[in-house]
Design a protein around this motif. Sequence first.
Motif, PDB file in Angstrom:
ATOM      1  N   SER A 197      38.383  90.973  15.017  1.00 39.40           N
ATOM      2  CA  SER A 197      38.632  89.533  15.174  1.00 39.40           C
ATOM      3  C   SER A 197      39.163  89.308  16.585  1.00 39.40           C
ATOM      4  CB  SER A 197      39.659  89.049  14.151  1.00 39.40           C
ATOM      5  OG  SER A 197      39.156  89.202  12.850  1.00 39.40           O
ATOM      6  N   GLU A 198      38.524  88.385  17.282  1.00 40.34           N
ATOM      7  CA  GLU A 198      38.979  88.037  18.633  1.00 40.34           C
ATOM      8  C   GLU A 198      39.964  86.884  18.533  1.00 40.34           C
ATOM      9  OE1 GLU A 198      36.368  87.656  22.356  1.00 40.34           O
ATOM     10  OE2 GLU A 198      36.767  85.578  21.744  1.00 40.34           O
ATOM     11  N   LEU A 199      41.152  87.094  19.072  1.00 36.11           N
ATOM     12  CA  LEU A 199      42.192  86.063  19.070  1.00 36.11           C
ATOM     13  C   LEU A 199      42.402  85.594  20.504  1.00 36.11           C
ATOM     14  CD1 LEU A 199      44.562  84.421  17.897  1.00 36.11           C
ATOM     15  CD2 LEU A 199      45.970  86.497  18.114  1.00 36.11           C
ATOM     16  N   ARG A 200      42.153  84.313  20.732  1.00 38.77           N
ATOM     17  CA  ARG A 200      42.390  83.723  22.065  1.00 38.77           C
ATOM     18  C   ARG A 200      43.652  82.875  21.987  1.00 38.77           C
ATOM     19  NH1 ARG A 200      38.251  83.845  25.714  1.00 38.77           N
ATOM     20  NH2 ARG A 200      36.301  84.671  24.903  1.00 38.77           N
ATOM     21  N   LEU A 201      44.637  83.246  22.800  1.00 44.19           N
ATOM     22  CA  LEU A 201      45.909  82.528  22.823  1.00 44.19           C
ATOM     23  C   LEU A 201      46.064  81.797  24.151  1.00 44.19           C
ATOM     24  CD1 LEU A 201      48.108  85.398  21.395  1.00 44.19           C
ATOM     25  CD2 LEU A 201      47.574  83.268  20.242  1.00 44.19           C
ATOM     26  N   THR A 202      46.479  80.553  24.080  1.00 43.13           N
ATOM     27  CA  THR A 202      46.817  79.775  25.269  1.00 43.13           C
ATOM     28  C   THR A 202      48.240  79.278  25.079  1.00 43.13           C
ATOM     29  OG1 THR A 202      44.526  79.061  25.456  1.00 43.13           O
ATOM     30  CG2 THR A 202      46.156  77.838  26.735  1.00 43.13           C
ATOM     31  N   VAL A 203      49.110  79.624  26.026  1.00 46.52           N
ATOM     32  CA  VAL A 203      50.539  79.307  25.916  1.00 46.52           C
ATOM     33  C   VAL A 203      50.930  78.427  27.093  1.00 46.52           C
ATOM     34  CG1 VAL A 203      52.855  80.284  25.862  1.00 46.52           C
ATOM     35  CG2 VAL A 203      50.982  81.492  24.757  1.00 46.52           C
ATOM     36  N   SER A 204      51.705  77.385  26.801  1.00 44.26           N
ATOM     37  CA  SER A 204      52.222  76.521  27.871  1.00 44.26           C
ATOM     38  C   SER A 204      53.638  76.071  27.512  1.00 44.26           C
ATOM     39  CB  SER A 204      51.311  75.309  28.091  1.00 44.26           C
ATOM     40  OG  SER A 204      51.211  74.563  26.906  1.00 44.26           O
ATOM     41  N   SER A 205      54.411  75.811  28.547  1.00 45.92           N
ATOM     42  CA  SER A 205      55.794  75.370  28.357  1.00 45.92           C
ATOM     43  C   SER A 205      55.833  73.852  28.353  1.00 45.92           C
ATOM     44  CB  SER A 205      56.676  75.915  29.485  1.00 45.92           C
ATOM     45  OG  SER A 205      57.958  75.322  29.419  1.00 45.92           O
ATOM     46  N   THR A 206      56.660  73.302  27.480  1.00 42.87           N
ATOM     47  CA  THR A 206      56.792  71.842  27.460  1.00 42.87           C
ATOM     48  C   THR A 206      57.694  71.360  28.598  1.00 42.87           C
ATOM     49  OG1 THR A 206      58.604  72.053  25.886  1.00 42.87           O
ATOM     50  CG2 THR A 206      56.408  71.693  24.982  1.00 42.87           C
ATOM     51  N   GLN A 207      58.557  72.243  29.135  1.00 45.08           N
ATOM     52  CA  GLN A 207      59.466  71.847  30.217  1.00 45.08           C
ATOM     53  C   GLN A 207      58.895  72.135  31.606  1.00 45.08           C
ATOM     54  OE1 GLN A 207      60.582  73.813  27.615  1.00 45.08           O
ATOM     55  NE2 GLN A 207      62.314  72.759  26.700  1.00 45.08           N
ATOM     56  N   ASN A 208      58.016  73.127  31.724  1.00 47.65           N
ATOM     57  CA  ASN A 208      57.504  73.544  33.022  1.00 47.65           C
ATOM     58  C   ASN A 208      55.974  73.585  32.972  1.00 47.65           C
ATOM     59  OD1 ASN A 208      56.919  74.735  35.447  1.00 47.65           O
ATOM     60  ND2 ASN A 208      58.074  76.610  35.085  1.00 47.65           N
ATOM     61  N   PRO A 209      55.291  72.568  33.501  1.00 51.11           N
ATOM     62  CA  PRO A 209      53.830  72.504  33.375  1.00 51.11           C
ATOM     63  C   PRO A 209      53.102  73.658  34.068  1.00 51.11           C
ATOM     64  CG  PRO A 209      54.706  70.490  34.381  1.00 51.11           C
ATOM     65  CD  PRO A 209      55.852  71.410  34.169  1.00 51.11           C
ATOM     66  N   SER A 210      53.707  74.290  35.076  1.00 48.80           N
ATOM     67  CA  SER A 210      53.021  75.387  35.767  1.00 48.80           C
ATOM     68  C   SER A 210      53.139  76.706  35.009  1.00 48.80           C
ATOM     69  CB  SER A 210      53.569  75.550  37.184  1.00 48.80           C
ATOM     70  OG  SER A 210      54.906  76.009  37.135  1.00 48.80           O
ATOM     71  N   ALA A 211      53.973  76.745  33.977  1.00 47.42           N
ATOM     72  CA  ALA A 211      54.145  77.965  33.182  1.00 47.42           C
ATOM     73  C   ALA A 211      53.086  77.986  32.092  1.00 47.42           C
ATOM     74  CB  ALA A 211      55.553  78.010  32.591  1.00 47.42           C
ATOM     75  N   ARG A 212      51.957  78.618  32.396  1.00 49.26           N
ATOM     76  CA  ARG A 212      50.841  78.706  31.456  1.00 49.26           C
ATOM     77  C   ARG A 212      50.286  80.120  31.489  1.00 49.26           C
ATOM     78  NH1 ARG A 212      48.418  74.301  29.555  1.00 49.26           N
ATOM     79  NH2 ARG A 212      46.417  75.354  29.461  1.00 49.26           N
ATOM     80  N   ALA A 244      43.143  88.966  22.526  1.00 48.70           N
ATOM     81  CA  ALA A 244      43.496  90.183  21.797  1.00 48.70           C
ATOM     82  C   ALA A 244      42.441  90.423  20.730  1.00 48.70           C
ATOM     83  CB  ALA A 244      44.874  90.028  21.165  1.00 48.70           C
ATOM     84  N   TYR A 245      42.193  91.675  20.443  1.00 47.43           N
ATOM     85  CA  TYR A 245      41.245  92.061  19.392  1.00 47.43           C
ATOM     86  C   TYR A 245      42.022  92.749  18.286  1.00 47.43           C
ATOM     87  CZ  TYR A 245      37.686  90.817  22.710  1.00 47.43           C
ATOM     88  OH  TYR A 245      36.904  90.116  23.592  1.00 47.43           O
ATOM     89  N   ILE A 246      41.867  92.223  17.076  1.00 48.55           N
ATOM     90  CA  ILE A 246      42.636  92.708  15.926  1.00 48.55           C
ATOM     91  C   ILE A 246      41.665  93.193  14.873  1.00 48.55           C
ATOM     92  CG2 ILE A 246      44.284  92.016  14.137  1.00 48.55           C
ATOM     93  CD1 ILE A 246      45.409  90.011  16.156  1.00 48.55           C
ATOM     94  N   ALA A 247      41.974  94.336  14.301  1.00 51.03           N
ATOM     95  CA  ALA A 247      41.116  94.909  13.264  1.00 51.03           C
ATOM     96  C   ALA A 247      41.142  94.035  12.013  1.00 51.03           C
ATOM     97  CB  ALA A 247      41.560  96.340  12.937  1.00 51.03           C
ATOM     98  N   GLY A 248      39.997  93.873  11.423  1.00 49.80           N
ATOM     99  CA  GLY A 248      39.933  93.113  10.180  1.00 49.80           C
ATOM    100  C   GLY A 248      39.200  91.797  10.358  1.00 49.80           C
ATOM    101  N   PRO A 249      39.016  91.122   9.254  1.00 49.50           N
ATOM    102  CA  PRO A 249      38.283  89.850   9.280  1.00 49.50           C
ATOM    103  C   PRO A 249      39.105  88.730   9.935  1.00 49.50           C
ATOM    104  CG  PRO A 249      39.116  90.259   7.092  1.00 49.50           C
ATOM    105  CD  PRO A 249      39.432  91.474   7.887  1.00 49.50           C
ATOM    106  N   THR A 250      38.403  87.707  10.370  1.00 50.16           N
ATOM    107  CA  THR A 250      39.055  86.547  10.965  1.00 50.16           C
ATOM    108  C   THR A 250      39.838  85.815   9.904  1.00 50.16           C
ATOM    109  OG1 THR A 250      37.240  86.341  12.526  1.00 50.16           O
ATOM    110  CG2 THR A 250      38.629  84.410  12.240  1.00 50.16           C
ATOM    111  N   PRO A 251      41.098  85.490  10.154  1.00 48.07           N
ATOM    112  CA  PRO A 251      41.899  84.773   9.147  1.00 48.07           C
ATOM    113  C   PRO A 251      41.413  83.350   8.945  1.00 48.07           C
ATOM    114  CG  PRO A 251      43.258  85.368  11.048  1.00 48.07           C
ATOM    115  CD  PRO A 251      41.877  85.828  11.318  1.00 48.07           C
TER     116      PRO A 251
END
Length: 133
Positions: free
Chosen positions: A106-121, A126-133
Motif C-alpha cells: 500500500s502506497e501512503l502519500r502524506l502531506t504535512v503543513s503547519s497552521t502557524q507557519n505556512p512555509s513549514a511543509r 511510504a510503502y506499507i505491507a498489506g492491503p490499502t485501508p
Amino acid sequence: MPAPLTPRPPAQHRAPKDAGLTLVELIVAVLVLSIALVGILRLQSGSRATLGGEAGRTLALIVAQNRAAERLLPPALQPASGAPATMASQDWTIEEAWEPTAGGLSELRLTVSSTQNPSARAALVAYIAGPTP
C-alpha cells in the motif's frame, strides 16, 4: 703631470614620485572595501533567513515520518486518518492518500503543513505491507 683631482658634487637623494598613497587612492580603497563588506553582510542575512525556514520544514518531515510509523501500529492504536498532530508547540495538518501497488503493498502519500507557519511543509511517500485501508 697628472690632472688635478676635483671633488665630486654630493649625491642628491630624491624620493621617487610614487612613494606613499595619495588621498584619492586611499578614498577609493576604502570605498571598494566597504562595498565588498556590504555584499558579504547581505549574503549572511540571506543565508540566515534560508536556514531559519529549514527548521519548520524539518519539523514537518518528522511529523510525516511519525504518522507513517503510526500506520504500522495495530489498528486500535492508530490515530484517525487525517487527524491533526501537535509537535514543537505547533499544530500540524496531515493529509493522507492511499493507493494499492502492483506488488501487494500500500502506497501512503502524506502531506504535512503547519497552521502557524505556512512555509513549514513536507511530503512523504511510504510503502506499507498489506492491503490499502
